[in-house]
Scaffold this motif. Structure first.
Motif, short mmCIF file in Angstrom:
data_model
loop_
_atom_site.label_atom_id
_atom_site.label_comp_id
_atom_site.label_asym_id
_atom_site.label_seq_id
_atom_site.Cartn_x
_atom_site.Cartn_y
_atom_site.Cartn_z
N GLU A 261 -7.92 3.83 -1.37
CA GLU A 261 -8.30 4.76 -2.45
C GLU A 261 -8.02 6.21 -2.07
OE1 GLU A 261 -10.19 0.95 -2.83
OE2 GLU A 261 -10.24 2.38 -1.16
N ARG A 262 -8.14 6.55 -0.80
CA ARG A 262 -7.88 7.92 -0.37
C ARG A 262 -6.40 8.23 -0.23
NH1 ARG A 262 -12.73 7.58 3.96
NH2 ARG A 262 -14.40 8.38 2.65
N LEU B 28 -3.61 6.56 -1.68
CA LEU B 28 -2.70 6.36 -2.81
C LEU B 28 -2.41 7.64 -3.59
CD1 LEU B 28 -3.65 2.86 -4.29
CD2 LEU B 28 -1.70 3.47 -2.86
N PRO B 29 -3.41 8.46 -3.92
CA PRO B 29 -3.09 9.69 -4.66
C PRO B 29 -2.18 10.64 -3.89
CG PRO B 29 -5.44 9.21 -4.78
CD PRO B 29 -4.86 8.29 -3.77
N ALA C 62 1.35 9.24 -4.16
CA ALA C 62 1.87 9.48 -5.51
C ALA C 62 2.29 10.94 -5.69
CB ALA C 62 0.83 9.08 -6.56
N ALA C 63 1.48 11.86 -5.16
CA ALA C 63 1.80 13.29 -5.27
C ALA C 63 3.08 13.63 -4.52
CB ALA C 63 0.63 14.12 -4.74
#
Length: 269
Positions: free
Chosen positions: A208-209, A211-212, A215-216
């Motif tokens: 969860e930490r 993946l963003p 993606a960025a």
């Protein structure tokens, strides 16, 4: 202390920690990948994510060259990078004369390799140590060819799972009865814990930490694989203490890709 100077000091502490462990690193459970079921399980995970065809691979934080051996076995052309000269010395000796292998002394967060120069980037137990993960992911994305793959093996080393807490207690009993393992430096050792608490993922590297941030940086097509087949293979040849160690932490395999270059539309008639 914050800012570049603090980051520099942390990197030096990380380098010193693993350099000091270089000579005995392969004696610690979970680092060496022995021939047999465990080697086969690691090879299957890499083959599943990189495909059967030979690739030009950048291996980050290669350490003593255990994953390097897997990549070479699978037929890939490998640049094995580490920022510890001591670790590279062990890896160079282990793979003396190997074809399709280049060693590189450099920082995994800023390798300074050319744009779009690799088909794949692979690392094991590196991402949790990144001091500037967003910038590192952007660099890795830059170095991949369009359609290239980032594959990493890691875990949440900040706290044991519920089952892991029970396993940890059992390991403590074994240590008390037969003596501590002199080669195993787990996530709760003093130096390890000191480094961890200063890292961005010090509170735990979780899907969860991360993946963003991926993606960025431009990564897409993210898939999360299970570490369970590797842990199961490890337990087949391990003693009781090391079988318990496979239960301590939540581990995962993450694979993602750089967008392929758009295919030009055919000219109109």
């Amino acid at each position: 202390m914050h800012g570049p100077r603090a980051n520099s000091h942390l990197k030096e502490d990380i380098r010193d920690y693993w350099s000091r462990r270089s000579e005995t690193f392969d004696l610690a459970f979970g680092h060496r990948i022995p021939e047999g079921p465990e080697f086969d399980a690691w090879a299957a995970a890499i083959r599943e994510n990189l495909g059967p065809e030979p690739r030009r691979v950048l291996e980050l934080a290669c350490g003593t060259g255990e994953v390097t051996r897997l990549l070479l076995f699978l037929g890939h052309e490998v640049t094995a990078l580490d920022f510890s000269e001591a670790m590279l010395a062990v890896a160079r000796k282990k793979h003396a004369g190997a074809r399709g292998l280049r060693f590189l002394l450099a920082d995994a967060e800023n390798p300074m390799e050319p744009d779009e120069s690799y088909d794949a980037i692979v690392c094991r137990h590196l991402v949790w140590t990144l001091t500037t993960p967003a910038e590192a992911f952007a660099e890795w994305h830059r170095m991949l060819k369009p359609g290239g793959t980032l594959l990493f093996f890691d875990g949440d080393w900040a706290a044991p799972t519920r089952l892991g807490r029970l396993a940890s207690r059992a390991i403590a009993v074994i240590d008390k009865v037969v003596g501590a393992d002199p080669h195993y430096d787990g996530a709760m050792s003093a130096r390890h814990a000191d480094i961890m608490e200063r890292l961005p993922f010090g509170e735990g590297l979780t899907v969860e930490r991360v993946l963003p941030l991926l993606a960025a940086a431009g990564f897409r097509d993210m898939t999360i694989g299970s570490h369970a087949p590797i842990a199961k293979a490890q337990r087949r040849t391990a003693d009781l203490r090391n079988r318990l160690r496979t239960l301590l932490y939540r581990r995962f395999i993450l694979c993602c890709r750089k967008q392929p270059r758009p295919v030009p539309a055919p000219p109109s008639a």
